[in-house]
Design a protein around this motif. Structure first.
Motif, short mmCIF file in Angstrom:
data_model
loop_
_atom_site.label_atom_id
_atom_site.label_comp_id
_atom_site.label_asym_id
_atom_site.label_seq_id
_atom_site.Cartn_x
_atom_site.Cartn_y
_atom_site.Cartn_z
N LYS A 188 0.84 -1.20 0.00
CA LYS A 188 0.00 0.00 0.00
C LYS A 188 0.87 1.24 0.00
CE LYS A 188 -3.69 2.48 2.45
NZ LYS A 188 -3.03 3.79 2.34
N THR A 192 -2.66 3.38 -4.05
CA THR A 192 -2.38 1.97 -4.36
C THR A 192 -2.59 1.12 -3.12
OG1 THR A 192 -0.76 2.56 -6.06
CG2 THR A 192 -0.63 0.34 -5.14
N ASN A 193 -3.43 0.12 -3.23
CA ASN A 193 -3.69 -0.79 -2.12
C ASN A 193 -4.10 -2.14 -2.71
OD1 ASN A 193 -4.27 -2.03 0.30
ND2 ASN A 193 -6.26 -1.04 0.56
N LYS A 194 -3.18 -3.11 -2.66
CA LYS A 194 -3.47 -4.39 -3.30
C LYS A 194 -2.67 -5.51 -2.66
CE LYS A 194 -0.12 -3.34 -6.97
NZ LYS A 194 0.03 -3.13 -8.42
#
Length: 591
Positions: A188, A192-194
């Motif tokens: 993260k 963007t967070n995945k």
């Protein structure tokens, strides 16, 4: 607008420099940060240790190709790397430290230790070799581990890498360039967070490796309670990702990755060109169509409404604006210097209750004869051949790998990370072939600790004042929201990074770097002006007492400038807020 935070940061830095007692600014910041961290840790420890009763950790009896619970003999299995980071514009050393310890936040089980990443804004790398290389040819592969973000996660990774087994696999040289087979886990930073799932695939024709990235990966779970991440790759080339035991993503290795594992059988012929006679226009103007004789292209869109009549209550002799009857000539108005005084104009209230005031004119209306510019109707093009595309030829680079999930042998596990948050804890790592065993480990560990952590989190949760905003990450702060808080948080972040790498601090928090430069320049100007005030005085070296006095003057002047900047910014912020409130009020009133 960015000049204002630069100037405020510069003044802040100038005052801090003037007040420095010789021990060094970085040392002072470091000591203060350590003391604050220690105090907070003590408070958290005292609260969490007594808020909720906890079960005791019991090591598992399960067996797997690799199973790590960080119970003992860590140094015999795990080794931190201090290699240089490769293939980057600058060299970075992996200076981040690791430790095996119990959680300091929301401790779920007594005696339950994990591997903890200890340093903020530092590059960390650590790895452990497998007792025997792990392969999954025609077999299920299960990768599962716990992540505990004790300080949250604003910018950084918490993913693992399963490293390719080879003779050059040296833990002390583990870096970003070390070849891996699978990369899996949360990441993260900003928007963007995945959860990454990347595998490296070997082209059977060229022997080259290419990363295959999961399309549309699930979001990572950002919480201070423990999260459990599970990856399952099955022999039928399907995969499943679970978070906390619940399925969040299913798919196929052959269909859901980019670039695709297998290239296209046919490709466009690069030598093929479109013929000059090829027609791609599907519709054309009807060549037989003719403009009607009564079609007037010059007719206006609007005309005067000759049938309109002036309303009976229209006040034609009343102006719409009149001099303000309540206005008075200012006492200090000078007709000779200021000219003849005239009251300001205001709206004529007599016009409010009638149809209108002032000269009346007939309104405009839509012209019924308006047709606009004439164009012929479109018809199907008899010469149309379709959209041209080059001919297809066999792809000379084509291959078909029907089982990309038969990964190459994996010889080690590694964490190679950079993060803005410290105290990220990893625990209960399972790498093997049994979904049942992985689930059993989950029941023995994660399922016991998570309810305790959530109960403790709820019991120790402070009461939140709804009138106050949630605290923001330093990266999300807005200068105009709270100038003093912005300067404080950004400066602390800058010096925290600068202790390890000044250039990294300049790149990551450029506004502070600019502010420091501006502040230093301002301070030099102030001191230079005080010390070089006149030729006669400059000819004589100042005494120690004079130097001290002038240094104090410089400090006072810098502090004064800082206060003025903050006051000006605060005043400007209030003005903006007042204007927003006025606009909101007007909008509400107009609805």
């Amino acid at each position: 607008m960015r000049v204002t935070p630069f100037l405020a940061l510069g003044c802040y830095a100038a005052v801090a420099r003037a007040q420095d007692d010789g021990e060094g600014l970085a040392s002072s910041v470091s000591s203060a940060a350590a003391e604050a961290s220690s105090s907070v840790g003590s408070v958290v420890e005292s609260v969490t240790s007594s808020a909720v009763s906890k079960p005791t950790f019991t090591p598992t009896t399960l067996k797997a190709p690799f199973l790590e619970q960080f119970t003992d003999d860590l140094d015999s299995r795990w080794q931190a790397s201090h290699a240089k980071k490769e293939n980057t514009e600058e060299e970075w050393a992996y200076v981040g430290t690791w430790n095996v310890e119990e959680p300091s936040v929301l401790r779920g089980l007594h005696g339950d230790k994990g591997l903890v990443l200890k340093d903020k804004a530092a590059h960390h790398a650590i790895s452990a070799k497998f007792p025997k290389a792990i392969t999954n040819k025609d077999n299920t592969l299960v990768v599962q581990y716990e992540v505990k973000l004790q300080g949250g996660l604003e910018c950084g990774g918490a993913y693992m890498k399963l490293l390719q087994d080879n003779t050059a696999l040296h833990a002390e040289e583990f870096s970003n360039a070390s070849p891996y087979i699978i990369m899996f886990g949360p990441d993260k930073c900003g928007s963007t967070n995945k959860v990454h799932f990347i595998f490296r695939h070997k082209n059977p024709k060229t022997g080259e490796y290419e990363e295959k990235h999961l399309k549309s990966p699930p979001a990572a779970r950002i919480t201070k309670t423990t999260s459990l991440y599970t990856l399952i790759v099955r022999p039928d080339q399907t995969f499943e990702i679970k978070i906390d035991g619940g399925s969040v993503k299913n798919g196929s290795l052959l269909e859901d990755f980019s670039p695709a594992v297998n290239p296209e059988k046919e490709i466009d012929d690069a030598k093929d060109t479109k013929p000059d006679s090829w027609v791609e226009e599907a519709r054309i103007a009807d060549p037989k169509a003719k403009k009607p004789s009564d079609w007037d292209e010059d007719a206006p869109f609007e005309i005067v409404d000759d049938d309109a009549e002036r309303p009976a209550d229209w006040l034609e002799n009343e102006p719409t604006m009149i001099p303000d009857p309540e206005a008075e000539k200012p006492e200090d108005w000078d007709d000779e210097e200021d000219g003849d005084w005239m009251p300001p104009m205001v709206h004529n209230t007599k016009c409010d209750d009638v149809s209108g005031c002032g000269p009346w004119e007939k309104p405009m209306m839509r012209n019924p004869a308006f047709k606009g510019k004439w164009t012929a109707e479109l018809i199907d093009n008899p010469a149309y051949k379709g959209v041209w595309a080059p001919a297809k030829i066999a792809n000379p680079d084509y291959f078909e790998d029907k089982a990309p999930g038969n990964f190459e042998a994996m010889g080690a596990i590694g964490f190679e990370l950079w993060t803005m948050q410290n105290d990220i804890l990893f625990d209960n790592i399972y790498i093997g072939h049994s979904e049942a065993d992985a689930d059993a480990l989950k029941q023995e560990t994660f399922d016991l600790k998570l309810p305790v952590e959530k109960q403790e989190e709820e019991a120790t949760k402070p009461k939140v004042d709804d009138s106050k905003k949630d605290p923001k990450s330093p990266m999300d702060l807005n200068f105009m929201d709270d100038p003093l808080f912005y300067v404080k948080e950004k400066s602390q972040l800058f010096f925290e990074i600068a202790k390890r790498d000044p250039m990294e601090a300049v790149r990551f928090v450029p506004e502070v770097a600019a502010g420091l430069a501006l502040g230093a320049f301002t301070l030099l100007l102030v001191v230079g002006g005080l010390l070089g005030g006149g030729g006669a005085a400059a000819a004589k070296a100042p005494s120690k007492e004079q130097m001290s006095a002038k240094a104090q003057q410089a400090q006072d002047q810098a502090a004064k400038v800082k206060d003025q900047v903050v006051a000006a910014v605060a005043s400007g912020t209030d003005t903006v807020k007042d204007e927003v409130n006025k606009r909101s009020t007007r909008s509400s009133a107009g609805q």
